[in-house]
Design an enzyme around this catalytic site. Structure first.
Site, PDB file in Angstrom:
ATOM      1  N   ASP A  11       0.272  -1.957   1.057  1.00 16.47           N
ATOM      2  CA  ASP A  11      -0.033  -1.478   2.418  1.00 16.47           C
ATOM      3  C   ASP A  11      -1.342  -2.115   2.902  1.00 16.47           C
ATOM      4  OD1 ASP A  11      -1.608  -0.089   0.528  1.00 16.47           O
ATOM      5  OD2 ASP A  11      -1.699   1.728   1.729  1.00 16.47           O
ATOM      6  N   HIS A 241      -9.944  -0.693  -6.296  1.00 16.25           N
ATOM      7  CA  HIS A 241      -8.743   0.045  -6.732  1.00 16.25           C
ATOM      8  C   HIS A 241      -7.564  -0.902  -6.998  1.00 16.25           C
ATOM      9  CE1 HIS A 241     -10.932   3.606  -5.595  1.00 16.25           C
ATOM     10  NE2 HIS A 241     -11.081   3.158  -4.364  1.00 16.25           N
TER      11      HIS A 241
HETATM   12  C1  BDR Z   1      -5.756   3.374  -2.697  1.00 16.26           C
HETATM   13  O1  BDR Z   1      -5.621   3.887  -1.373  1.00 16.26           O
HETATM   14  C2  BDR Z   1      -5.730   2.853  -0.433  1.00 16.26           C
HETATM   15  O2  BDR Z   1      -6.636   3.191   0.570  1.00 16.26           O
HETATM   16  C3  BDR Z   1      -6.194   1.639  -1.189  1.00 16.26           C
HETATM   17  O3  BDR Z   1      -5.649   0.464  -0.642  1.00 16.26           O
HETATM   18  C4  BDR Z   1      -5.722   1.876  -2.583  1.00 16.26           C
HETATM   19  O4  BDR Z   1      -4.397   1.430  -2.772  1.00 16.26           O
HETATM   20  C5  BDR Z   1      -7.023   3.919  -3.320  1.00 16.26           C
HETATM   21  O5  BDR Z   1      -6.979   5.311  -3.379  1.00 16.26           O
HETATM   22 CA    CA Z   2      -3.367  -0.133  -1.192  1.00 17.03          CA
END
Ligand code: BDR
Ligand code: CA
Length: 308
Positions: A11, A241
């Site tokens: 995403d 992340h």
């Molecule tokens: C996840 O949430 C999204 O905002 C980031 O892209 C990542 O996949 C981190 O909690």
């Molecule tokens: Ca993500």
């Protein structure tokens, strides 16, 4: 050593873009395609961002557009406070002349898993809606994969979108519960480890010195992302992340795991919370609990600085 055949379900999203840049720069990864999902942005913006990033990297891989809404819940607004209105910070995403392929992400994932039986890794770094749908379409979907490495959840680190829930799980808890209970051979790379892999502004300045074109894009995106993290007062830098999950696909030895049966709370204030459920119906999931922080950062740096 054989390359890892990989599809990223994404995403994009600033840290998604970092993860995709890393995958493109990692010689151990054969990036087959991107599939898109809502979360940080809407699904159509996710496809637009995926095509934009592919174009910038000069890659020739398909983008398959995914589902637009969570499995049960009504849609959530995109996380524009974290990732910007268009999802990539202050970058203005121009529409690509290329379109997503005609096949939707769940169908495409099922077909690719069959075609590359036992060889393909899928790395979902957004909500798990497409993955749950692929499992509905083909009961052998998970068995056909080599591994599924998910960025999501938190065992002991609390949440990031609510006190209980990590964003990817929160945005479709029913899909996440389905995947974690009925999936197989899953590694979960959640906030227990990704909250520890924090990179400061100077890290991205260094990258841009080596990778003038794409590194500069990363730098520009990281500024917006780090502004957010500093505003919420949590970190001096940003959480890596999604890149951490990509690194776990090729270097699982940098992560320590615990095997647990899991379920996801799907209602109330703790919706999206991951719960250990020893007597539950699910399969064991390898949940990352510790990480070699410096090695992960170094691997990311070493690879993306090779980009033009
Ligand atoms: C996840 O949430 C999204 O905002 C980031 O892209 C990542 O996949 C981190 O909690
Ligand atoms: Ca993500």
């Amino acid at each position: 050593m054989a390359k890892v055949k990989l599809i990223i379900d994404t995403d994009p999203g600033i840290d998604d873009a970092m993860a995709i840049f890393y995958a493109a720069s990692e010689p151990e990864i054969d990036l087959l395609a991107l599939t898109t999902i809502f979360g940080n942005v809407t699904t159509s913006q996710a496809s637009r961002n995926a095509l934009y990033l592919i174009d910038k990297m000069g890659l020739d891989i398909p983008v398959s557009q995914g589902l637009e809404f969570p499995r049960v819940l009504p849609p959530f607004p995109p996380s524009s406070n974290v990732h910007g209105v268009e999802g990539l910070g202050t970058l203005h995403v121009r529409p690509s002349p290329v379109s997503p392929i005609n096949q939707s992400a769940p169908e495409y994932l099922v077909e690719m898993a069959q075609e590359h039986k036992g060889e393909m890794v899928i790395c979902p770094i957004g909500p798990l809606t497409n993955i749950a749908a692929a499992m509905d379409l083909d009961s052998n979907f998970c068995s056909n994969l080599k591994r599924m490495v998910i960025m999501g959840g938190s065992l002991r680190a609390g949440g990031n979108i609510t006190p209980f829930a990590e964003a990817n799980i929160y945005h479709d808890p029913h899909a996440a519960n389905h995947v974690l209970q009925h999936g197989k051979n899953i590694m979960l790379v959640g906030l227990d480890v990704t909250n520890k892999v924090i990179c400061p502004r100077s890290f991205f300045y260094e990258i841009a010195k080596h990778s003038r074109r794409l590194g500069s894009l990363l730098l520009e995106m990281s500024e917006f992302y780090i502004d957010f993290y500093e505003t919420v007062g949590k970190f001096d830098g940003c959480g890596m992340h999604d890149p951490s999950a990509l690194i776990a696909c090729v270097a699982p030895e940098l992560f320590q795991t615990e095997a647990h049966k899991l379920r996801v709370c799907c209602h109330g204030e703790s919706s999206g919370e991951i719960l250990v459920d020893p007597e539950g119906p699910g399969n064991l999931v390898d949940v990352c609990v510790e990480v070699d922080i410096e090695a992960v950062k170094q691997k990311f740096f070493q690879k993306v600085t090779q980009l033009p």
